[in-house]
Design a protein around this motif. Structure first.
Motif, PDB file in Angstrom:
ATOM      1  N   HIS A 525       0.843  -1.186   0.000  1.00 51.45           N
ATOM      2  CA  HIS A 525       0.000   0.000   0.000  1.00 51.45           C
ATOM      3  C   HIS A 525       0.883   1.243   0.000  1.00 51.45           C
ATOM      4  CE1 HIS A 525       0.665  -0.794   4.331  1.00 51.45           C
ATOM      5  NE2 HIS A 525       0.688   0.517   4.440  1.00 51.45           N
ATOM      6  N   ILE A 526       0.351   2.308  -0.541  1.00 53.90           N
ATOM      7  CA  ILE A 526       1.098   3.556  -0.673  1.00 53.90           C
ATOM      8  C   ILE A 526       1.209   4.237   0.674  1.00 53.90           C
ATOM      9  CG2 ILE A 526       1.080   5.844  -1.733  1.00 53.90           C
ATOM     10  CD1 ILE A 526      -0.505   4.559  -4.071  1.00 53.90           C
ATOM     11  N   ASN A 527       2.426   4.657   1.001  1.00 55.56           N
ATOM     12  CA  ASN A 527       2.677   5.413   2.221  1.00 55.56           C
ATOM     13  C   ASN A 527       3.831   6.361   1.933  1.00 55.56           C
ATOM     14  OD1 ASN A 527       3.496   6.367   4.781  1.00 55.56           O
ATOM     15  ND2 ASN A 527       2.768   4.508   5.788  1.00 55.56           N
ATOM     16  N   PHE A 528       3.541   7.644   1.778  1.00 59.33           N
ATOM     17  CA  PHE A 528       4.560   8.597   1.361  1.00 59.33           C
ATOM     18  C   PHE A 528       5.641   8.778   2.420  1.00 59.33           C
ATOM     19  CE2 PHE A 528       6.513  12.697   0.588  1.00 59.33           C
ATOM     20  CZ  PHE A 528       6.627  12.736  -0.790  1.00 59.33           C
ATOM     21  N   ASP A 529       5.251   8.809   3.697  1.00 59.17           N
ATOM     22  CA  ASP A 529       6.196   9.121   4.762  1.00 59.17           C
ATOM     23  C   ASP A 529       6.993   7.913   5.243  1.00 59.17           C
ATOM     24  OD1 ASP A 529       5.378  11.811   4.801  1.00 59.17           O
ATOM     25  OD2 ASP A 529       3.666  11.299   6.063  1.00 59.17           O
ATOM     26  N   ALA A 530       6.401   6.737   5.140  1.00 61.90           N
ATOM     27  CA  ALA A 530       7.104   5.509   5.528  1.00 61.90           C
ATOM     28  C   ALA A 530       6.928   4.501   4.400  1.00 61.90           C
ATOM     29  CB  ALA A 530       6.555   4.973   6.845  1.00 61.90           C
ATOM     30  N   PRO A 531       7.597   4.718   3.266  1.00 60.52           N
ATOM     31  CA  PRO A 531       7.317   3.942   2.062  1.00 60.52           C
ATOM     32  C   PRO A 531       7.804   2.504   2.154  1.00 60.52           C
ATOM     33  CG  PRO A 531       9.164   5.404   1.701  1.00 60.52           C
ATOM     34  CD  PRO A 531       8.620   5.754   3.045  1.00 60.52           C
ATOM     35  N   MET A 532       7.234   1.682   1.277  1.00 61.11           N
ATOM     36  CA  MET A 532       7.629   0.285   1.148  1.00 61.11           C
ATOM     37  C   MET A 532       7.831  -0.023  -0.328  1.00 61.11           C
ATOM     38  SD  MET A 532       3.970  -1.660   1.774  1.00 61.11           S
ATOM     39  CE  MET A 532       3.774  -0.928   3.388  1.00 61.11           C
ATOM     40  N   SER A 533       8.401  -1.178  -0.602  1.00 62.51           N
ATOM     41  CA  SER A 533       8.609  -1.615  -1.983  1.00 62.51           C
ATOM     42  C   SER A 533       7.758  -2.829  -2.281  1.00 62.51           C
ATOM     43  CB  SER A 533      10.080  -1.954  -2.216  1.00 62.51           C
ATOM     44  OG  SER A 533      10.435  -3.132  -1.497  1.00 62.51           O
ATOM     45  N   GLN A 534       7.530  -3.076  -3.553  1.00 65.19           N
ATOM     46  CA  GLN A 534       6.904  -4.314  -3.990  1.00 65.19           C
ATOM     47  C   GLN A 534       7.987  -5.344  -4.263  1.00 65.19           C
ATOM     48  OE1 GLN A 534       3.821  -4.071  -6.996  1.00 65.19           O
ATOM     49  NE2 GLN A 534       3.371  -1.936  -6.466  1.00 65.19           N
ATOM     50  N   GLY A 535       7.692  -6.594  -3.908  1.00 68.41           N
ATOM     51  CA  GLY A 535       8.690  -7.641  -4.051  1.00 68.41           C
ATOM     52  C   GLY A 535       9.384  -7.905  -2.734  1.00 68.41           C
ATOM     53  N   THR A 536      10.252  -8.877  -2.740  1.00 67.11           N
ATOM     54  CA  THR A 536      10.850  -9.363  -1.496  1.00 67.11           C
ATOM     55  C   THR A 536      12.079  -8.565  -1.091  1.00 67.11           C
ATOM     56  OG1 THR A 536      12.358 -10.920  -2.566  1.00 67.11           O
ATOM     57  CG2 THR A 536      10.101 -11.697  -2.146  1.00 67.11           C
ATOM     58  N   ARG A 537      12.527  -8.806   0.146  1.00 65.61           N
ATOM     59  CA  ARG A 537      13.764  -8.192   0.612  1.00 65.61           C
ATOM     60  C   ARG A 537      14.930  -8.644  -0.265  1.00 65.61           C
ATOM     61  NH1 ARG A 537      15.613  -6.843   5.718  1.00 65.61           N
ATOM     62  NH2 ARG A 537      13.524  -5.948   5.982  1.00 65.61           N
ATOM     63  N   ALA A 538      14.968  -9.914  -0.614  1.00 67.84           N
ATOM     64  CA  ALA A 538      16.066 -10.416  -1.445  1.00 67.84           C
ATOM     65  C   ALA A 538      16.057  -9.783  -2.832  1.00 67.84           C
ATOM     66  CB  ALA A 538      16.002 -11.938  -1.549  1.00 67.84           C
ATOM     67  N   HIS A 539      14.880  -9.419  -3.324  1.00 68.46           N
ATOM     68  CA  HIS A 539      14.749  -8.717  -4.600  1.00 68.46           C
ATOM     69  C   HIS A 539      15.449  -7.359  -4.517  1.00 68.46           C
ATOM     70  CE1 HIS A 539      12.447  -7.743  -8.343  1.00 68.46           C
ATOM     71  NE2 HIS A 539      12.406  -6.524  -7.848  1.00 68.46           N
ATOM     72  N   GLN A 540      15.212  -6.614  -3.428  1.00 70.06           N
ATOM     73  CA  GLN A 540      15.863  -5.322  -3.242  1.00 70.06           C
ATOM     74  C   GLN A 540      17.376  -5.464  -3.097  1.00 70.06           C
ATOM     75  OE1 GLN A 540      14.836  -1.832  -2.728  1.00 70.06           O
ATOM     76  NE2 GLN A 540      13.180  -2.582  -4.035  1.00 70.06           N
ATOM     77  N   VAL A 541      17.802  -6.448  -2.326  1.00 71.88           N
ATOM     78  CA  VAL A 541      19.228  -6.633  -2.089  1.00 71.88           C
ATOM     79  C   VAL A 541      19.956  -6.988  -3.379  1.00 71.88           C
ATOM     80  CG1 VAL A 541      20.920  -8.100  -0.904  1.00 71.88           C
ATOM     81  CG2 VAL A 541      18.949  -7.186   0.352  1.00 71.88           C
ATOM     82  N   ALA A 542      19.322  -7.793  -4.224  1.00 73.17           N
ATOM     83  CA  ALA A 542      19.950  -8.199  -5.487  1.00 73.17           C
ATOM     84  C   ALA A 542      20.238  -7.009  -6.392  1.00 73.17           C
ATOM     85  CB  ALA A 542      19.069  -9.211  -6.206  1.00 73.17           C
ATOM     86  N   MET A 543      19.496  -5.907  -6.212  1.00 72.84           N
ATOM     87  CA  MET A 543      19.717  -4.723  -7.046  1.00 72.84           C
ATOM     88  C   MET A 543      21.131  -4.179  -6.901  1.00 72.84           C
ATOM     89  SD  MET A 543      16.149  -2.640  -6.562  1.00 72.84           S
ATOM     90  CE  MET A 543      14.575  -3.333  -7.110  1.00 72.84           C
ATOM     91  N   TYR A 544      21.777  -4.443  -5.770  1.00 71.70           N
ATOM     92  CA  TYR A 544      23.129  -3.922  -5.568  1.00 71.70           C
ATOM     93  C   TYR A 544      24.154  -4.635  -6.449  1.00 71.70           C
ATOM     94  CZ  TYR A 544      21.285  -1.042  -1.894  1.00 71.70           C
ATOM     95  OH  TYR A 544      20.558  -0.094  -1.212  1.00 71.70           O
ATOM     96  N   ALA A 545      23.788  -5.784  -6.984  1.00 75.08           N
ATOM     97  CA  ALA A 545      24.623  -6.446  -7.991  1.00 75.08           C
ATOM     98  C   ALA A 545      24.116  -6.173  -9.395  1.00 75.08           C
ATOM     99  CB  ALA A 545      24.668  -7.952  -7.742  1.00 75.08           C
ATOM    100  N   VAL A 546      22.794  -6.101  -9.549  1.00 74.63           N
ATOM    101  CA  VAL A 546      22.209  -5.986 -10.888  1.00 74.63           C
ATOM    102  C   VAL A 546      22.274  -4.551 -11.413  1.00 74.63           C
ATOM    103  CG1 VAL A 546      20.103  -6.260 -12.252  1.00 74.63           C
ATOM    104  CG2 VAL A 546      20.696  -7.968 -10.524  1.00 74.63           C
ATOM    105  N   TYR A 547      21.932  -3.581 -10.594  1.00 75.43           N
ATOM    106  CA  TYR A 547      21.831  -2.194 -11.041  1.00 75.43           C
ATOM    107  C   TYR A 547      23.173  -1.472 -10.927  1.00 75.43           C
ATOM    108  CZ  TYR A 547      16.700  -2.507 -11.056  1.00 75.43           C
ATOM    109  OH  TYR A 547      15.390  -2.840 -11.324  1.00 75.43           O
TER     110      TYR A 547
END
Length: 676
Positions: A525-547
């Motif tokens: 759900h949308i929360n401007f002040d305390a935002p979240m992401s879609q997808g898993t924690r491991a998905h976010q962490v993988a971005m540090y290798a992919v992006y």
């Protein structure tokens, strides 16, 4: 006997016969025109890539056109290139070839900032077609793409009214088209790539670059430009056919400010650039790949760019940054009131120092106003923060709008340098006209003179300027993680596994990863002040290798990171520049897996869309005879229900192994591989 000689002789006879009946001036003009027309086709000129897999066929009769062939497959059946310069003959039409020069190059490029590779092989065959008009067109053929550019030699400055960059595909190919709605080309260029066919787009619709095209046989192409200097950005328009055609923002003659940061165009010139008449124009580039994953290793935008102009570069230091804006400074568990104040930013510095992050960013709000960017607000003391950070080996980066920077550039940058700031994040350019292109270069050059690095936000796509000015650390120009603050259907896992094969191919991409509040598709759900992401924690962490971004962000709240130091420490171990990149797996919109080397370590990342997925990774890139210890960060068994669930495991690997990777819906997987 030469056919052209016969034609000229016949023309002279006709001229002598008719001179008794027609005015001499009119007949002379008629004969001169006849002499200038290529009555017989000039033979096609061919250029092959070094490995002979790509062929360019250039035709110079009437209009300058070319075809692109891969083996026995025609990728582009008809491309037209031309320049319309005011008060000059149309360049590329009815040109006569004077001479043809060829050269083959096989050299190494060593980037100052190694975004994707620390050494890039630059191997190509080049064709220069010199015309009697004094103009030249240069074609280059690489094994993974082709490019061309115009070169003119006019004495005085010229107004370029238009440039024709037309491509006709042999089929109604699949395209991923980054639709741009604004007819005046005012945009932050945060493209969502619509999956469609080329003929589904009309002449009223245009796209930003890159444009992804898949041929009927499955060959991938990525269309863009490189070495964009003192000119306007290229866009493509549809035609409801297999043809796309070019469009450019015109020079702005009159504009006004909307609120504090937007532009209203009130009057345009009738030309796209006023520029020196003797110059090389931007490269028009078509990357070519057999499969999507090959695009991850394509460096042609960088290879085609102008070489580094900076003499001193040792002050340019890539790194990771703790960023304040995405998390809205919602620090907790402290004994001070969080917000835009020195106590909060010292907390950021302490956090950065603990995990070895090189920078913190003071985003919008640190200054007295968005236009007064040389006076901090009362709660901020920049020199004090710089000194505090310096004692802990953490540098400070400052945000600013582009307009106040543009109006008082040297003074602003001088003050920042005096404060000891390491770099600037310049934002809300949101234009692609010639003036804005020149602003990027002026900013980069002036910042370099003050030993300041640059992050370009609200920016158009990279075109290789970071090679010319390696103090450019990153670009936005991407539909990034900030969109989770206000949207649930824009920055999604399918979009996030599209970006590596589109926007990221062009250069560094400030997506700003690192969300610690992660949600399934159902729970988001949308929360401007305390935002979240879609997808898993491991998905976010993988971005540090992919992006790829030499300035890579940790976008979330330091308080959130401190609650999970195992995850944060793992993220902090990832470099932001790479010695080697190896594409492992990839299918646009579906999944990606890439391995990158830095020193004696490999860092691997994999991401998937909303489909759970198993991938088999072949460890052929490891060195034979060596053993490796591995730390793995993967989706937890319950990550499909609770997206923050993850697992850290350890393994031992050797070259030649196969590793099976499982990812939950919206999931990810990564590994740090260290030579023993």
């Amino acid at each position: 006997m030469d056919a052209t000689f016969i034609l000229k002789a016949v023309a002279i006879i006709i001229f002598i016969t008719m001179i008794q009946h027609k005015p001499v001036k009119a007949l002379f003009a008629w004969v001169c025109c006849l002499f200038s027309v290529n009555a017989f086709p000039q033979a096609p000129i061919f250029l092959k890539s070094p490995g002979n897999n790509l062929t360019i066929e250039v035709n110079t009769k009437d209009s300058l056109s070319w075809r692109l062939i891969k083996g026995h497959e025609t990728l582009i059946s008809h491309a037209v290139a031309g320049l319309d310069i005011a008060h000059k003959p149309y360049i590329g039409f009815n040109e006569q070839v004077k001479s043809v020069d060829r050269v083959a190059k096989n050299e190494m490029i060593y980037p100052v900032v190694a975004v994707r590779q620390k050494a890039i092989r630059d191997a190509y065959n080049e064709l220069r077609i010199n015309f009697r008009s004094g103009n030249t067109i240069i074609f280059r053929a690489y094994d993974n793409g082709v490019a061309y550019r115009w070169v003119t030699h006019f004495k005085d400055s010229v107004n370029v009214e238009n440039e024709i960059v037309d491509y006709v595909f042999p089929d109604n190919n699949r395209v991923l088209w980054g639709i741009e709605e604004n007819k005046q080309f005012l945009s932050h260029f945060e493209l969502l790539f619509k999956d469609s066919t080329v003929a589904s787009f009309s002449k009223e619709q245009h796209c930003g670059l890159p444009l992804y095209v898949s041929s009927a046989a499955g060959t991938r192409m990525l269309l863009t430009e490189a070495d964009l200097l003192d000119y306007s950005n290229l866009f493509f328009f549809g035609t409801n056919s297999n043809k796309i055609t070019s469009g450019f923002p015109k020079v702005i003659l009159k504009e006004s400010l909307v609120r504090d940061r937007s532009t209203k165009i009130e009057e345009n010139a009738d030309y796209i650039a006023r520029t020196t008449g003797s110059r090389s124009f931007p490269w028009r580039l078509v990357m070519v790949a057999n499969e999507d994953k090959e695009l991850l290793e394509n460096n042609l935008v960088y290879q085609l760019a102008s070489p580094n102009t900076l003499k001193s570069t040792d002050w340019i230091v890539p790194g990771k940054a703790s960023w304040d804006w995405w998390n809205d400074n919602n620090i907790y568990g402290v004994d001070f009131r969080s917000g835009i104040n020195n106590q909060t930013y010292k907390y950021y510095i302490d956090f950065a120092a603990r995990f070895g992050l090189q920078y913190i960013i003071l985003d919008e709000g640190w200054s007295k106003s968005t236009w007064d960017v040389i006076h901090p607000r009362d709660s901020i003391n920049v020199p004090e923060l710089v000194a505090y950070g310096k004692a802990k080996n953490v540098g400070v980066i400052l945000w600013t709008l582009w307009q106040p920077m543009d109006k008082d550039m040297d003074n602003v940058l001088s003050i920042y340098a005096q404060w000891g700031v390491k770099g600037v994040k310049v934002d809300f350019m949101a234009r692609a006209d010639q003036y804005m292109v020149n602003f990027y270069e002026r900013l980069s050059a002036n910042a370099a003179s003050h030993h300041l690095m640059v992050d370009l936000h609200g920016a158009y796509k990279p075109t290789g300027l970071n090679r010319r000015y390696p103090n450019i650390m990153s670009y936005e120009g991407v539909r990034g993680m900030e969109n989770y603050k206000w949207s649930d259907d824009e920055a999604t896992p399918p979009h996030e596994v599209t970006l590596p094969f589109t926007r990221m191919v062009l250069g560094a991409m400030d997506f700003t990863p690192g969300a610690m509040r992660n949600a399934t598709k159902r729970d988001f759900h949308i929360n401007f002040d305390a935002p979240m992401s879609q997808g898993t924690r491991a998905h976010q962490v993988a971005m540090y290798a992919v992006y790829e971004s030499p300035w890579q962000m940790l976008a979330d709240n330091p308080s959130n990171y401190l609650r999970d130091t195992a995850c944060t420490g793992y993220i902090a171990a990832f470099p932001t520049t790479w010695d080697t990149t190896v594409a492992l797996q990839g299918k646009i919109k579906e999944y990606v897996a890439v391995a990158r080397k830095k020193g004696n370590q490999w860092f691997i990342g994999a991401m998937t869309n909303w489909s759970p997925r198993d991938l088999t990774l072949h460890l052929d890139f490891l060195d034979a005879g060596k053993k490796y210890k591995v730390k793995i960060f993967s989706d937890g068994i319950n990550a499909d229900k609770f997206a923050e669930d993850y697992r850290i495991a350890y393994a031992a690997w050797v070259k030649g192994q196969e590793v099976t990777v499982h990812m939950q819906p919206g999931g990810g997987w990564s590994a740090i591989v260290t030579e023993e």
